[in-house]
Design an enzyme around this catalytic site. Structure first.
Site, PDB file in Angstrom:
ATOM      1  N   GLU A  30      11.893   2.863   1.655  1.00 25.26           N
ATOM      2  CA  GLU A  30      13.406   2.077   1.956  1.00 25.26           C
ATOM      3  C   GLU A  30      14.143   1.889   0.814  1.00 25.26           C
ATOM      4  O   GLU A  30      15.368   1.932   0.716  1.00 25.26           O
ATOM      5  CB  GLU A  30      12.810   1.249   3.116  1.00 25.26           C
ATOM      6  CG  GLU A  30      14.351   1.121   4.079  1.00 25.26           C
ATOM      7  CD  GLU A  30      15.262   1.954   4.684  1.00 25.26           C
ATOM      8  OE1 GLU A  30      16.335   2.533   5.076  1.00 25.26           O
ATOM      9  OE2 GLU A  30      13.717   2.760   5.438  1.00 25.26           O
ATOM     10  N   ASP A  31      13.185   1.066   0.026  1.00 21.00           N
ATOM     11  CA  ASP A  31      13.942   0.059  -1.210  1.00 21.00           C
ATOM     12  C   ASP A  31      13.664   0.626  -2.109  1.00 21.00           C
ATOM     13  O   ASP A  31      13.961  -0.082  -3.385  1.00 21.00           O
ATOM     14  CB  ASP A  31      13.552  -1.032  -0.726  1.00 21.00           C
ATOM     15  CG  ASP A  31      13.951  -1.857   0.761  1.00 21.00           C
ATOM     16  OD1 ASP A  31      14.775  -1.462   0.809  1.00 21.00           O
ATOM     17  OD2 ASP A  31      13.533  -2.363   1.450  1.00 21.00           O
ATOM     18  N   HIS A  40       7.404 -10.601  -0.808  1.00 20.43           N
ATOM     19  CA  HIS A  40       7.741 -10.509   0.555  1.00 20.43           C
ATOM     20  C   HIS A  40       6.379  -9.805   1.750  1.00 20.43           C
ATOM     21  O   HIS A  40       5.226  -9.815   2.199  1.00 20.43           O
ATOM     22  CB  HIS A  40       8.355 -10.337   1.276  1.00 20.43           C
ATOM     23  CG  HIS A  40       8.824  -9.636   2.762  1.00 20.43           C
ATOM     24  ND1 HIS A  40       9.334  -9.734   3.383  1.00 20.43           N
ATOM     25  CD2 HIS A  40       9.528  -8.028   2.978  1.00 20.43           C
ATOM     26  CE1 HIS A  40       8.660  -8.912   4.543  1.00 20.43           C
ATOM     27  NE2 HIS A  40       9.126  -8.295   4.077  1.00 20.43           N
ATOM     28  N   ASP A  64       7.201 -31.345  32.920  1.00 22.58           N
ATOM     29  CA  ASP A  64       5.987 -30.240  32.641  1.00 22.58           C
ATOM     30  C   ASP A  64       6.159 -30.033  30.572  1.00 22.58           C
ATOM     31  O   ASP A  64       6.008 -28.140  30.418  1.00 22.58           O
ATOM     32  CB  ASP A  64       5.568 -29.288  33.207  1.00 22.58           C
ATOM     33  CG  ASP A  64       6.294 -28.352  33.968  1.00 22.58           C
ATOM     34  OD1 ASP A  64       7.911 -28.854  33.393  1.00 22.58           O
ATOM     35  OD2 ASP A  64       6.131 -26.738  33.596  1.00 22.58           O
ATOM     36  N   ASP A 119       6.232  -8.354   9.311  1.00 26.99           N
ATOM     37  CA  ASP A 119       7.125  -8.386   8.397  1.00 26.99           C
ATOM     38  C   ASP A 119       8.712  -9.377   9.011  1.00 26.99           C
ATOM     39  O   ASP A 119       9.616  -9.801   8.060  1.00 26.99           O
ATOM     40  CB  ASP A 119       8.287  -6.335   8.429  1.00 26.99           C
ATOM     41  CG  ASP A 119       9.234  -6.398   7.674  1.00 26.99           C
ATOM     42  OD1 ASP A 119       9.327  -7.355   6.546  1.00 26.99           O
ATOM     43  OD2 ASP A 119       9.934  -5.947   7.939  1.00 26.99           O
ATOM     44  N   HIS A 150       5.253  -0.797   3.168  1.00 30.79           N
ATOM     45  CA  HIS A 150       6.192  -1.000   3.735  1.00 30.79           C
ATOM     46  C   HIS A 150       7.133  -1.094   3.398  1.00 30.79           C
ATOM     47  O   HIS A 150       8.098  -0.093   4.365  1.00 30.79           O
ATOM     48  CB  HIS A 150       6.238  -1.974   5.249  1.00 30.79           C
ATOM     49  CG  HIS A 150       6.618  -3.464   4.609  1.00 30.79           C
ATOM     50  ND1 HIS A 150       5.954  -4.354   4.318  1.00 30.79           N
ATOM     51  CD2 HIS A 150       7.784  -4.046   5.147  1.00 30.79           C
ATOM     52  CE1 HIS A 150       6.775  -5.753   4.774  1.00 30.79           C
ATOM     53  NE2 HIS A 150       8.192  -5.131   4.534  1.00 30.79           N
TER      54      HIS A 150
END
Length: 695
Positions: free
Chosen positions: A76-77, A48, A260, A139, A72
């Site tokens: 966090e993970d 990812h 249109d 992301d 990134h």
């Protein structure tokens, strides 16, 4: 997934001076940090961030932004820390990664005025470096492209709604229309599948019926301009389904009444050519009144510059024509990302963004949090909550966070020493999920230390990392203690008494830095008894007087090499009588699980060891879930059953209540599985107990 060399080549293609070594380090670091983590698609998780970086290379962003994209999710993970990122990749990248992480943690909730302050701080920081938002948008775009792999329908709809309400408007605010269109299309397909399918089918029928109509009209516009001396690139397309659906809803018309549906874009060489093109178009085809807008003379606040006009074509149909030069086109395609694009090897980074000034002005004058959300559409994450310290300090946490997560978010020492918590003045279990607006007071003791059981309910990376670090330290202490016991036995087998200087000499021979490293190596069987004896007393194993190894009874599980450290898994609480299996990872002891434990699926990177209980196994701890009636004496009845059957309650946590019944999780000490089955049978036969099951 982009390979390492492919990603580097992409960046070098537009920036030959990019830091190739840093890009390579980031790629490898991300792969190692995310390890065996998997996405819903089954792909490795690190695919990812690599794909996010690939999206940003299409925008020709600088090497620091690409590295930020690769890293990134690490803070966090994974167990990676901001300090580690700074040490490996420098302050600038660390600041960007931290900024992306903070963006993930902001949720503007109407329940708290403090939320507005958090949002204000973020916007002020982002005004200094817009790249944090560019990474976050890429992301989300990749997450939307892979949304269909998520099986949970409600989760997919929540993510799609969040994208439609937050990220697509954000992309529009910074002029990244291609990102906005793709996000809206993917979210629309998930949120309104029937409408999407209907419009897509109509567009397909229109395309089949009209044949090469779009291409034919585009060629006609281009030929008309070139005949009058204007070189132009003319592109034609059908409008995307969400745009059509929105216009149908706004104008209260059917698809057939929507005239249109097609749009054309003329890209010319200069601003002067833009106005010449406009004149030539209006000279050739009748203009539709009220459908002309000049965003070149009066650009949008996000910097968008293009002339829009709608004319009646020869085919007796309305078509929209957009006219812009090449710089305007780059701006329209990539918004503020275009300001970071490398041109001739140099980045043109502009930090003054009118849209951020607009938002900050709204923040300064918003009369309430509700007004703030209404004007900014920046309710960033609906899966975040806000809790308060007794002094009123705001702590942001994920939904599902517990008082232990809260304590670690305030300070590491506070988390380590947590023994209890008061939520809104009431003492509550540490595993209690916090709600928005809760005031949390942490009860501490200097004698306390992190508990392995906390890992079963904490949700923040910081809390998990700190607890795991302590558990590993504790495991090492126990491993060293076992090693000392085995070492003492080895010394007793030597033919002669051992002097203290012999140990120092043995460490040198074995290339170990201290005696704890020696004890750990002995316990984990990295060094066998013979090598230890030879290091302590060279030639001792060749003499006939060496005593045989003793029968060690430290391990009560069959299938383990004597001296190997092990621990019973906290996820399944194996007890004697269970079928068990061991997971062995390099440099670690063995973790013992029941054969049916769900966590074994995470052990694909470990060696599996077939185990059985030893004859001297003297019991273990089992975890139960019981639901009892909400009436006086219920808990006393449960405790009475435990006592009558010789079981000791180690801990009891209330996990749910619905008025008539309460749910408890109990850890109890039992002799074996048969003992546990008798206890469960007795509990089920008790009037106050609705259900009793082993977890």
């Amino acid at each position: 997934m982009l390979r390492q060399y492919e990603l580097v080549e992409r960046v070098k293609s537009y920036d030959p001076d990019a830091d190739e070594a840093m890009l390579n380090r980031a790629y490898v670091f991300s792969m190692k940090a995310h390890g065996g983590q998997k996405r819903a698609s089954g792909d490795p998780y690190y695919s990812h961030p690599i794909e996010v970086a690939g999206i940003l290379t299409d925008l020709h962003l600088d090497d620091e932004t690409i590295v930020t994209a690769i890293l990134h999710d690490t803070i966090e993970d994974t167990l990676a820390t901001p300090e580690e990122i700074e040490k490996r990749f420098g302050k600038s990248v660390a600041r960007l990664v931290d900024g992306v992480t903070k963006l993930s943690r902001i949720e503007a909730q109407s329940e708290s005025q403090r939320a507005a302050e958090n949002l204000r701080k973020f916007l002020l920081a982002m005004s200094d470096d817009i790249r944090v938002l560019l990474v976050k948008l890429a992301d989300r775009l990749h997450n939307m492209r892979t949304l269909h792999f998520i099986e949970d329908v409600e989760k997919r709809r929540r993510i799609a709604r969040e994208t439609m309400d937050i990220y697509a408007p954000l992309a529009e605010r910074i002029g990244m229309y291609e990102f906005m269109i793709e996000m809206q299309t993917l979210a629309f397909r998930e949120l309104e599948p029937d409408a999407y399918a209907s419009i897509a089918k109509r567009l397909e029928q229109l395309h089949k019926g009209e044949g090469d109509l779009i291409e034919r009209i585009a060629r006609g516009i281009k030929a008309h301009l070139e005949a009058h001396g204007v070189e132009a690139e003319v592109q034609g397309r059908e409008k995307h389904p969400y745009s059509i659906w929105r216009k149908m809803a706004e104008r209260h018309v059917s698809f057939e009444q929507l005239s249109d549906v097609m749009a054309f874009r003329a890209i010319v060489g200069s601003v002067e050519d833009c106005y010449r093109t406009l004149g030539l178009v209006h000279q050739r085809w009748p203009v539709v009144p009220g459908r002309f807008k000049d965003f070149i003379s009066t650009p949008k606040r996000n910097g968008y510059r293009t002339i829009h006009t709608t004319v009646i074509h020869d085919e007796q149909m309305r078509i929209e024509i957009q006219i812009r030069d090449r710089d305007m086109h780059a701006q329209a395609e990539h918004g503020f990302a275009a300001h970071w694009a490398y041109k001739e090897g140099k980045a043109a980074a502009r930090t003054q963004h009118p849209w951020i000034s607009d938002l900050i002005e709204i923040l300064e004058h918003a009369g309430s949090a509700e007004e703030l959300l209404e004007h900014t559409r920046m309710a960033m994450y609906q899966d975040r909550i806000f809790a308060f310290t007794p002094k009123g300090e705001l702590i942001q946490l994920p939904k599902g966070a517990t008082p232990v997560d809260f304590a670690y978010a305030v300070h590491t020492d506070l988390g380590d020493q947590t023994v209890g918590a008061k939520i809104n003045g009431r003492v509550m279990p540490l595993r209690t999920p916090l709600d928005n607006g809760d005031q949390v007071e942490i009860l501490v003791s200097k004698a306390q230390h992190p508990q392995p059981a906390w890992l079963s309910f904490v949700v923040t990376g910081k809390a998990r990392a700190k607890i795991r670090r302590f558990v590993k330290s504790k495991e090492r202490e126990e491993t060293v203690a076992l090693g000392r016991k085995i070492f003492d036995e080895i010394v007793q087998r030597l033919p002669n008494p051992l002097g203290w200087e012999a140990i120092a000499e043995a460490l040198r021979r074995l290339h170990l830095h201290d005696d704890e490293a020696l004890m750990e190596a002995i316990a984990l069987k990295r060094i066998d008894d013979v090598h230890v004896m030879e290091a302590l007393m060279p030639g001792s194993t060749g003499k006939g007087g060496v005593k045989p190894p003793p029968q060690r009874s430290a391990i009560s599980i069959k299938g383990l090499t004597p001296g190997v450290a092990f621990q019973l898994a906290q996820c399944c609480h194996p007890i004697p009588g269970d079928r068990i299996v061991g997971l062995r990872r390099e440099g670690e002891g063995i973790e013992v699980h029941t054969i049916g434990c769900d966590q074994l699926a995470d052990g694909v990177d470990a060696d599996w060891v077939d185990l059985a209980w030893g004859d001297e196994s003297d019991g273990g701890t089992a975890r139960l879930c019981i639901i009892i009636k909400n009436e006086p004496g219920s808990l006393a009845s449960v405790a009475g059953v435990m006592g009558a059957h010789g079981a000791n309650i180690v801990s009891m946590d209330q996990t749910g209540r619905d008025g008539s019944f309460h749910t408890f999780h109990l850890d109890i000490e039992v002799h074996d599985v048969q003992h546990l089955m008798r206890i469960l049978a007795a509990l089920r036969a008790t009037d106050v107990v609705s259900t009793a099951e082993r977890l």
